[in-house]
Structures are given as C-alpha cells and as structure tokens.
Motif scaffolding. Structure first.
Motif, PDB file in Angstrom:
ATOM      1  N   SER A   1       0.751  -1.330   0.080  1.00 34.77           N
ATOM      2  CA  SER A   1      -0.085  -0.056  -0.073  1.00 34.77           C
ATOM      3  C   SER A   1       0.931   1.432   0.084  1.00 34.77           C
ATOM      4  O   SER A   1       0.328   2.212  -0.312  1.00 34.77           O
ATOM      5  CB  SER A   1      -0.940   0.016   1.173  1.00 34.77           C
ATOM      6  N   SER A   2       2.006   1.191   0.361  1.00 33.20           N
ATOM      7  CA  SER A   2       3.040   2.286   0.229  1.00 33.20           C
ATOM      8  C   SER A   2       3.384   2.668  -0.967  1.00 33.20           C
ATOM      9  O   SER A   2       3.580   3.848  -1.513  1.00 33.20           O
ATOM     10  CB  SER A   2       4.160   2.255   1.268  1.00 33.20           C
ATOM     11  N   THR A   3       3.634   1.742  -2.075  1.00 32.36           N
ATOM     12  CA  THR A   3       4.080   2.054  -3.418  1.00 32.36           C
ATOM     13  C   THR A   3       3.096   1.797  -4.357  1.00 32.36           C
ATOM     14  O   THR A   3       3.351   2.088  -5.538  1.00 32.36           O
ATOM     15  CB  THR A   3       5.475   1.423  -3.563  1.00 32.36           C
ATOM     16  N   GLY A   4       2.074   1.295  -3.979  1.00 30.21           N
ATOM     17  CA  GLY A   4       0.858   0.632  -5.009  1.00 30.21           C
ATOM     18  C   GLY A   4       1.356  -0.432  -5.803  1.00 30.21           C
ATOM     19  O   GLY A   4       0.710  -0.708  -6.981  1.00 30.21           O
TER      20      GLY A   4
ATOM     21  N   ALA B   1      -3.649  -5.044   2.268  1.00 28.63           N
ATOM     22  CA  ALA B   1      -4.387  -4.021   1.498  1.00 28.63           C
ATOM     23  C   ALA B   1      -4.888  -4.661   0.117  1.00 28.63           C
ATOM     24  O   ALA B   1      -5.256  -3.875  -0.641  1.00 28.63           O
ATOM     25  CB  ALA B   1      -3.134  -3.097   1.043  1.00 28.63           C
ATOM     26  N   ALA B   2      -4.576  -6.039   0.000  1.00 30.21           N
ATOM     27  CA  ALA B   2      -5.076  -6.681  -1.217  1.00 30.21           C
ATOM     28  C   ALA B   2      -6.002  -7.864  -1.162  1.00 30.21           C
ATOM     29  O   ALA B   2      -6.878  -7.891  -1.983  1.00 30.21           O
ATOM     30  CB  ALA B   2      -3.791  -7.284  -2.095  1.00 30.21           C
ATOM     31  N   LEU B   3      -6.422  -8.420  -0.215  1.00 31.78           N
ATOM     32  CA  LEU B   3      -7.229  -9.359  -0.154  1.00 31.78           C
ATOM     33  C   LEU B   3      -8.477  -9.025  -0.241  1.00 31.78           C
ATOM     34  O   LEU B   3      -9.018  -8.153   0.428  1.00 31.78           O
ATOM     35  CB  LEU B   3      -7.091 -10.002   1.204  1.00 31.78           C
ATOM     36  N   GLY B   4      -9.208  -9.975  -1.333  1.00 28.45           N
ATOM     37  CA  GLY B   4     -10.460  -9.666  -1.425  1.00 28.45           C
ATOM     38  C   GLY B   4     -10.845  -8.686  -2.786  1.00 28.45           C
ATOM     39  O   GLY B   4     -11.813  -8.566  -3.495  1.00 28.45           O
ATOM     40  N   GLY B   5      -9.531  -7.995  -3.102  1.00 31.45           N
ATOM     41  CA  GLY B   5      -9.621  -7.280  -4.235  1.00 31.45           C
ATOM     42  C   GLY B   5      -8.686  -7.703  -5.393  1.00 31.45           C
ATOM     43  O   GLY B   5      -8.976  -6.910  -6.554  1.00 31.45           O
TER      44      GLY B   5
ATOM     45  N   ILE C   1       1.832 -18.856   5.615  1.00 32.17           N
ATOM     46  CA  ILE C   1       0.876 -18.022   6.482  1.00 32.17           C
ATOM     47  C   ILE C   1       0.528 -16.814   5.592  1.00 32.17           C
ATOM     48  O   ILE C   1       1.300 -16.210   5.043  1.00 32.17           O
ATOM     49  CB  ILE C   1       1.939 -17.658   7.744  1.00 32.17           C
ATOM     50  N   LEU C   2      -0.765 -16.539   6.016  1.00 38.90           N
ATOM     51  CA  LEU C   2      -1.450 -15.351   5.036  1.00 38.90           C
ATOM     52  C   LEU C   2      -2.281 -14.595   6.153  1.00 38.90           C
ATOM     53  O   LEU C   2      -2.847 -15.122   6.975  1.00 38.90           O
ATOM     54  CB  LEU C   2      -2.397 -16.007   4.054  1.00 38.90           C
ATOM     55  N   TYR C   3      -2.144 -13.434   6.063  1.00 43.80           N
ATOM     56  CA  TYR C   3      -2.839 -12.488   6.950  1.00 43.80           C
ATOM     57  C   TYR C   3      -3.544 -11.266   6.254  1.00 43.80           C
ATOM     58  O   TYR C   3      -2.919 -10.862   5.151  1.00 43.80           O
ATOM     59  CB  TYR C   3      -2.331 -12.135   8.366  1.00 43.80           C
ATOM     60  N   THR C   4      -4.506 -10.703   6.734  1.00 41.42           N
ATOM     61  CA  THR C   4      -5.266  -9.298   6.093  1.00 41.42           C
ATOM     62  C   THR C   4      -5.655  -8.746   7.225  1.00 41.42           C
ATOM     63  O   THR C   4      -5.343  -9.008   8.387  1.00 41.42           O
ATOM     64  CB  THR C   4      -6.271  -9.817   5.052  1.00 41.42           C
TER      65      THR C   4
ATOM     66  N   VAL D   1     -10.559  -3.919   2.162  1.00 43.82           N
ATOM     67  CA  VAL D   1     -11.612  -4.414   1.298  1.00 43.82           C
ATOM     68  C   VAL D   1     -12.831  -5.093   2.032  1.00 43.82           C
ATOM     69  O   VAL D   1     -14.024  -4.832   1.570  1.00 43.82           O
ATOM     70  CB  VAL D   1     -11.013  -5.648   0.299  1.00 43.82           C
ATOM     71  N   LEU D   2     -12.585  -5.341   3.280  1.00 41.39           N
ATOM     72  CA  LEU D   2     -13.699  -6.134   4.141  1.00 41.39           C
ATOM     73  C   LEU D   2     -14.469  -4.962   4.526  1.00 41.39           C
ATOM     74  O   LEU D   2     -15.664  -5.464   4.884  1.00 41.39           O
ATOM     75  CB  LEU D   2     -13.246  -6.913   4.925  1.00 41.39           C
ATOM     76  N   ASN D   3     -14.152  -3.642   4.606  1.00 39.93           N
ATOM     77  CA  ASN D   3     -15.027  -2.690   5.162  1.00 39.93           C
ATOM     78  C   ASN D   3     -15.716  -2.854   6.591  1.00 39.93           C
ATOM     79  O   ASN D   3     -16.670  -2.446   6.843  1.00 39.93           O
ATOM     80  CB  ASN D   3     -16.137  -2.658   4.164  1.00 39.93           C
TER      81      ASN D   3
END
Ligand code: PMP
Length: 384
Positions: free
Chosen positions: A149-152, A177-181, A193-196, A201-203
């Motif tokens: 999310s800092s560099t896009g 910053a990406a999961l769901g999108g 291991i994966l986290y969000t 995106v989950l709002n």
C-alpha cells in the motif's frame, strides 16, 4: 468537598457527533450500514455459545476469502500489525534467519519486527534474487507483501511458495491491502501463513485481523524449542480460543473484540454473497477506469507496469509544482474526501487513493477525479 483532584473533563460532558467522510485513502475504508448495524448488536460473553458460533462462521468466511482448508484459521484481536507480529513471533525463534522481500514500507517493517526478536534478517528487493539467498542463508521464513500500500505495487505470488518449500522455508504473505480485491489462493499458491486486515476491502472497523496457518507452518510452530515472546499472540492459545486445536474445551485466553467479530462476520458474508471472483473483477475494472481517468487528466501513475498495479490502492506521482499536502488538505476540506500522501519510501513522491470494497465503484472514481481536478485548479502551483 470532593476527594477528587482531577475533575470530570469538560470535553466529555457534551456529546460528540462524528461526521460522515469518504474514506478513499489506503485505509480504513468506509463501513457500510449493514456492517455497522451488525456490530451494534447486543454484547455477549466472549465464550457464549452464540459468540463461538459467530467465530466459527468467521473462520469459514476466512477460509473462503483465503481459499484455504487450513484448520488453524482465525482472526487475531487487533489491527494488521497484530497479525504481522502473530505470524513472525510464532514462526521464528531467536537465532534463526528470516528473508524479507522489500517492495515498500511493509517489508521494511516486517524486517524490523523479525530483528527485534533476535533473528538474523536479510532483505531482498525482488524475489528473483530470493533463491540465491535461500541457498546461502537458509532462512526459515520468507516474508512478502502481496499488495504494497505504500508504493501501490501488486507482487506476483505464483511459484514462490514452491521455491521456499524446496529449501525448507515457510512462505509468509501480507495481504492486508489486497485481499478480496485481487486474486490470491492460499492453498494453491503454497502459502504457509497469510493475513489481512478487517478495515480495507472487507469494510469492517479496524481491530480484527484474519490469519491462517498451513500444516507445515503449524508443525514448525507447535514444535518450537522456545515459547513465543508474546503471550497474547501465542498461537497455541489462539488456536485453542478459536477451536482450531481439536480440544473439546476453549479456555479463557483474552477477551476478544466480540462486537468487532459480529462486524467481521457480516463483511465476510457480503464477500460470500458477492463472490470472490466478482469482487476481484470489480476492483480490477474500477481501478482501470480510475487509472484511465487519471491519465486523461495528465496525471502519471507511480507504477508504470500495468500488471504490477495494485487495484485497491493507487499511487499517483505527486503532481509537479504542487505541495502534496495542500492537495490532500483541499480535497478533505472542499470535497469531504480523504486521500493520502506517501508512506515510508514513497513520502513526498505520491498521492495514494484507495478504492476498496464498497468504495470500489465507478461513482467513487468520478467523485475523486472531479475532486483532484478541482484541487489542481485551485491549489498553489509553482513553476517547474
Ligand atoms: N500491511 C499492509 C500492506 C498495510 O497496508 C497495512 C495498513 N496500512 C498494514 C500491514 C498494517 O495494518 P494496520 O494498520 O491495521 O496495523
């Protein structure tokens, strides 16, 4: 005479009304009424049968969102950072080596977190050099940010897990910053291991962080020689609290954010109803519509390679001749929209716009394009 030397603060003796604002920065994003209504339901005990049922629903929702069958899947009580520390604190021990892919601030931060617990931490700027480091330094964990999310930047994931496993290394991915999108398949892509986070995106409101651990990760974690430095984030406790360890009784570990879990359940329900693939497609289409609009206005995208652009958070090259803070301030004041400047390595270089979950619509794009055009017309521009 009162015995109190500190009187009740005046500021607390009147109500505070929070304004509505369009949150089009890199997060948090807006919480739609359906999710805030879910979160406003009555409080229950954190181990009541209904709370446990909600936690089980959350677990299934995370398994769907992550595309994983992992037994140890839960939501950490805390923001994305809590999940980041949970992942690192549990999976590595002091003296072991960690390899970090750095493509912005989140890699830098992961490296610092790993260093703080006494690991040998090495950074690589791109995963193509990772194999050399995997051979040379024998890391037990490779960290990569999926959506920086800092560099896009959207980082490809395919093939990396397999490569890590070849060298007996776990693969950890930050997809806050990406999961769901944008697509990610935890099991198919060999992610250990994966986290969000809940607030992108989950709002959902910030404060719950979905995370999942593969069997391979669990094997290493549950056979550690030393206990993890954090009691609060110790996976043995969390796995029990979330009913992932097969034990018949869930013990008290900490008091989870009960109402935050109601909200998270609702956001995962919305994702399940929408369908992951539809959500990915919409974020992509809306991002492309936005990027075309920006280019038509003469603005430049910071990430030149279209394939490497994160659809959830767009980085725009800070318009030459302008003070970026004046632009973000103008847009906040005159359009009631939050967008932000850079973070970490991108400070002063970019403007960042997030279009996540319910904010990922062409209507939101039109609104922010109009606000940007207005800001460029009215903010001070020096000669460049
Ligand atoms: N990783 C990434 C990629 C992020 O974008 C963020 C939040 N901006 C975090 C981690 C940390 O999340 P939080 O602010 O919820 O702790």
């Amino acid at each position: 005479m009162s015995s109190l030397s500190v009187p009740p603060p005046q500021c607390l003796l009147q109500p505070y009304t929070v304004p509505h604002r369009y949150l089009l920065g890199p997060g948090p994003s807006n919480v739609p009424p359906r999710i805030s209504t879910a979160g406003a339901q009555p409080m229950l005990g954190h181990l009541h049968a209904e709370t446990i049922e909600i936690m089980d629903h959350v677990k299934s929702g995370i398994q769907y969102a992550f595309q994983t069958q992992n037994r140890v899947t839960l939501a950490v009580s805390g923001p994305g950072h809590a999940a980041m520390e949970c992942a690192i604190f549990n999976s590595v021990e002091a003296g072991e080596s960690v390899l970090v892919g750095v493509n912005g601030i989140w890699g830098e931060r992961a490296a610092e977190i790993a260093q703080r617990i006494g690991t040998r931490t090495l950074s690589t700027d791109y995963y193509s050099t990772a194999e050399i480091a995997l051979i040379k330094y024998k890391p037990v964990l490779f960290f990569l940010t999926h959506g920086e999310s800092s560099t896009g930047v959207l980082h490809p994931i395919d093939g990396i897990g397999e490569l890590c496993h070849k060298y007996d290394c776990l693969f950890l991915v930050d997809s806050v910053a990406a999961l769901g999108g944008t697509p990610i398949y935890m099991d198919k892509q060999d992610i250990d291991i994966l986290y969000t986070g809940s607030q992108k995106v989950l709002n959902a409101p910030p404060g719950t962080a979905p995370i999942s651990f593969s069997e391979r990760a669990c094997y290493k974690i549950f056979n550690r020689k030393t206990k993890p430095v954090s009691y609060f984030l110790d996976l043995s406790w969390l796995a029990n609290y979330w009913g992932c360890d097969g034990k018949p009784v869930r013990s008290y570990h900490h008091t989870g954010p009960v109402t935050g879990l109601y909200s998270l359940r609702e956001s995962l329900a919305i994702l399940a109803e929408t369908g992951l693939e539809n959500s990915w497609k919409r974020h992509k289409e809306v991002a492309e519509y936005f990027h075309n609009g920006l280019e038509k206005m003469g603005l430049k995208l910071f990430v030149e390679d279209k394939k490497a652009r994160l659809p959830t958070v767009t980085t725009i090259v800070a318009p030459p001749g302008y003070e970026w803070k004046e632009i973000t301030g103008y847009i906040m004041k005159n359009h009631n929209i939050e967008i932000s400047g850079g973070l970490g390595p991108s400070v002063g270089m970019v403007l960042r716009v997030g279009l996540m979950g319910c904010n990922s619509t062409k209507g939101h794009v039109d609104m922010i394009l109009q606000a940007l055009a207005d800001a460029l017309k009215h903010c001070h521009k020096s000669r460049v």
